[in-house]
Design a protein around this motif. Structure first.
Motif, PDB file in Angstrom:
ATOM      1  N   HIS A  59       1.013  -1.035   0.013  1.00  0.00           N
ATOM      2  CA  HIS A  59      -0.057   0.119  -0.119  1.00  0.00           C
ATOM      3  C   HIS A  59       0.691   1.100   0.101  1.00  0.00           C
ATOM      4  N   GLU A  60       1.746   1.184   0.840  1.00  0.00           N
ATOM      5  CA  GLU A  60       2.729   2.534   0.973  1.00  0.00           C
ATOM      6  C   GLU A  60       3.554   2.617  -0.382  1.00  0.00           C
ATOM      7  N   LEU A  61       3.988   1.534  -1.206  1.00  0.00           N
ATOM      8  CA  LEU A  61       4.636   1.529  -2.342  1.00  0.00           C
ATOM      9  C   LEU A  61       3.777   2.027  -3.320  1.00  0.00           C
ATOM     10  N   TYR A  62       2.313   1.519  -3.511  1.00  0.00           N
ATOM     11  CA  TYR A  62       1.178   2.193  -4.294  1.00  0.00           C
ATOM     12  C   TYR A  62       1.149   3.721  -4.079  1.00  0.00           C
ATOM     13  N   LEU A  63       1.071   3.968  -3.009  1.00  0.00           N
ATOM     14  CA  LEU A  63       1.106   5.584  -2.627  1.00  0.00           C
ATOM     15  C   LEU A  63       2.358   6.355  -3.217  1.00  0.00           C
ATOM     16  N   LYS A  64       3.208   5.607  -2.820  1.00  0.00           N
ATOM     17  CA  LYS A  64       4.553   6.490  -3.504  1.00  0.00           C
ATOM     18  C   LYS A  64       4.505   6.631  -5.062  1.00  0.00           C
ATOM     19  N   ALA A  65       3.935   5.552  -5.325  1.00  0.00           N
ATOM     20  CA  ALA A  65       3.800   5.416  -6.969  1.00  0.00           C
ATOM     21  C   ALA A  65       3.024   6.607  -7.626  1.00  0.00           C
ATOM     22  N   LEU A  66       1.647   6.733  -6.971  1.00  0.00           N
ATOM     23  CA  LEU A  66       0.815   7.656  -7.028  1.00  0.00           C
ATOM     24  C   LEU A  66       1.343   9.171  -6.968  1.00  0.00           C
ATOM     25  N   ASP A  67       2.215   9.167  -5.934  1.00  0.00           N
ATOM     26  CA  ASP A  67       2.813  10.535  -5.987  1.00  0.00           C
ATOM     27  C   ASP A  67       3.833  10.823  -7.016  1.00  0.00           C
ATOM     28  N   PHE A  82      -3.752   6.970 -14.282  1.00  0.00           N
ATOM     29  CA  PHE A  82      -3.477   6.519 -12.950  1.00  0.00           C
ATOM     30  C   PHE A  82      -4.272   7.009 -11.726  1.00  0.00           C
ATOM     31  N   VAL A  83      -4.343   8.400 -11.800  1.00  0.00           N
ATOM     32  CA  VAL A  83      -5.210   8.856 -10.836  1.00  0.00           C
ATOM     33  C   VAL A  83      -6.779   8.496 -10.909  1.00  0.00           C
ATOM     34  N   THR A  84      -7.322   8.504 -12.247  1.00  0.00           N
ATOM     35  CA  THR A  84      -8.508   8.033 -12.308  1.00  0.00           C
ATOM     36  C   THR A  84      -9.028   6.702 -12.000  1.00  0.00           C
ATOM     37  N   ASN A  85      -7.924   5.954 -12.288  1.00  0.00           N
ATOM     38  CA  ASN A  85      -7.875   4.572 -11.914  1.00  0.00           C
ATOM     39  C   ASN A  85      -8.148   4.198 -10.481  1.00  0.00           C
ATOM     40  N   THR A  86      -7.189   5.072  -9.632  1.00  0.00           N
ATOM     41  CA  THR A  86      -7.053   5.000  -8.264  1.00  0.00           C
ATOM     42  C   THR A  86      -8.392   5.708  -7.701  1.00  0.00           C
ATOM     43  N   ALA A  87      -8.747   6.576  -8.161  1.00  0.00           N
ATOM     44  CA  ALA A  87     -10.305   7.258  -7.856  1.00  0.00           C
ATOM     45  C   ALA A  87     -11.443   5.990  -7.711  1.00  0.00           C
ATOM     46  N   ALA A  88     -11.380   5.245  -8.860  1.00  0.00           N
ATOM     47  CA  ALA A  88     -12.404   4.049  -9.061  1.00  0.00           C
ATOM     48  C   ALA A  88     -12.314   3.010  -8.246  1.00  0.00           C
ATOM     49  N   GLU A  89     -10.930   2.683  -8.060  1.00  0.00           N
ATOM     50  CA  GLU A  89     -10.582   1.612  -7.391  1.00  0.00           C
ATOM     51  C   GLU A  89     -10.475   1.506  -5.817  1.00  0.00           C
ATOM     52  N   LEU A  90      -9.774   2.694  -5.225  1.00  0.00           N
ATOM     53  CA  LEU A  90      -9.361   2.630  -4.093  1.00  0.00           C
ATOM     54  C   LEU A  90      -9.919   3.741  -3.194  1.00  0.00           C
ATOM     55  N   ALA A  91     -10.159   5.054  -3.822  1.00  0.00           N
ATOM     56  CA  ALA A  91     -10.728   6.160  -3.054  1.00  0.00           C
ATOM     57  C   ALA A  91     -12.179   5.780  -2.304  1.00  0.00           C
ATOM     58  N   PRO A  92     -13.038   5.123  -2.725  1.00  0.00           N
ATOM     59  CA  PRO A  92     -14.155   4.907  -1.962  1.00  0.00           C
ATOM     60  C   PRO A  92     -13.990   4.271  -0.617  1.00  0.00           C
ATOM     61  N   HIS A  93     -12.895   3.533  -0.420  1.00  0.00           N
ATOM     62  CA  HIS A  93     -12.624   2.912   0.897  1.00  0.00           C
ATOM     63  C   HIS A  93     -10.988   3.296   1.321  1.00  0.00           C
ATOM     64  N   ASP A  94     -10.333   3.749   0.674  1.00  0.00           N
ATOM     65  CA  ASP A  94      -9.103   4.193   1.338  1.00  0.00           C
ATOM     66  C   ASP A  94      -8.709   5.683   1.521  1.00  0.00           C
ATOM     67  N   THR A  95      -8.740   6.101   2.444  1.00  0.00           N
ATOM     68  CA  THR A  95      -8.522   7.595   2.872  1.00  0.00           C
ATOM     69  C   THR A  95      -7.424   8.146   2.313  1.00  0.00           C
ATOM     70  N   ALA A  96      -6.372   7.570   2.506  1.00  0.00           N
ATOM     71  CA  ALA A  96      -4.859   7.982   1.877  1.00  0.00           C
ATOM     72  C   ALA A  96      -4.914   8.019   0.491  1.00  0.00           C
ATOM     73  N   ALA A  97      -5.437   7.266  -0.303  1.00  0.00           N
ATOM     74  CA  ALA A  97      -5.639   7.285  -1.705  1.00  0.00           C
ATOM     75  C   ALA A  97      -6.595   8.161  -2.160  1.00  0.00           C
ATOM     76  N   ALA A  98      -7.711   8.609  -1.495  1.00  0.00           N
ATOM     77  CA  ALA A  98      -8.751   9.550  -1.614  1.00  0.00           C
ATOM     78  C   ALA A  98      -8.090  10.936  -1.509  1.00  0.00           C
ATOM     79  N   ARG A  99      -7.507  11.026  -0.334  1.00  0.00           N
ATOM     80  CA  ARG A  99      -6.786  12.550  -0.372  1.00  0.00           C
ATOM     81  C   ARG A  99      -5.739  12.578  -1.497  1.00  0.00           C
ATOM     82  N   ARG A 100      -5.113  11.901  -1.936  1.00  0.00           N
ATOM     83  CA  ARG A 100      -4.309  12.007  -2.886  1.00  0.00           C
ATOM     84  C   ARG A 100      -4.959  12.366  -4.159  1.00  0.00           C
ATOM     85  N   VAL A 101      -6.137  11.527  -4.474  1.00  0.00           N
ATOM     86  CA  VAL A 101      -7.004  11.936  -5.781  1.00  0.00           C
ATOM     87  C   VAL A 101      -7.522  13.243  -5.553  1.00  0.00           C
TER      88      VAL A 101
END
Length: 194
Positions: free
Chosen positions: A52-60, A106-125
């Protein structure tokens, strides 16, 4: 004496970004990351943390690479509306280009896949969307001040509409094999700037 890392963390992060972008978070296992990065599991954990941390670093990293390009496009001197139109059209083109279409944004994909249940990903989106909305808003305010955009148009609501449109273009482009659907929607939305 501390051991020197046996791999380039920056290259590994770029490689992880590519894999997550292509497959998504849930479909990418740690075993997939180990194989794709060519780095041992312990080294991944020591350098990046868990998956999860690696994913967030990749998103950043993705956002750091994309945001300056948009800033450059939307803040160039001279008329602002052509730049706004060009950015919207570029999003539409990228959403329908065969090489990019299936991976999407990648941001749109994250919004669809993770943002609804992952606050760290949602903040980045949200941060990414706030940034894009601000860039669009600033360009539209400038366009209005320069007489390119009618005085009765609200630059903030137009920026928000374009943001939602651009994200939607990415979703529809990824799922639809009909490029006209995306291109026509983009061109119709741009008429609101006339």
């Amino acid at each position: 004496m501390a051991r020197t890392k046996e791999f380039d963390p920056d290259a590994a992060l770029r490689s992880a970004l590519e894999l997550f972008w292509r497959r998504g978070y849930e479909a990418t296992s740690m075993a997939d990351l180990v194989e794709h990065l060519g780095v041992g599991r312990a080294s991944i954990y020591a350098t990046f943390g868990n998956k999860h941390e690696l994913y967030l670093k990749a998103l950043d990293r993705y956002q750091q690479a994309r945001n300056p390009q948009l800033l450059g496009e939307l803040s160039q001197p001279g008329p602002a509306l052509p730049a706004v139109r060009a950015v919207v059209r570029r999003f539409a083109t990228e959403a329908t280009t065969e090489g990019r279409r299936l991976s999407g944004c990648f941001v749109t994909n994250t919004a669809a896949e993770l943002a609804p249940h992952d606050t760290a990903a949602a903040r980045r989106v949200e941060h990414n969307w706030d940034h894009l909305e601000t860039l669009l808003h600033s360009a539209l305010v400038r366009a209005q001040a320069q007489g390119e955009l009618p005085a009765d148009r609200n630059p903030l609501t137009l920026a928000r509409m374009l943001l939602v449109l651009m994200q939607g273009l990415r979703v529809v482009g990824k799922a639809s094999a009909d490029p006209a659907r995306v291109q026509d929607a983009a061109e119709q939305a741009l008429t609101l700037l006339d």
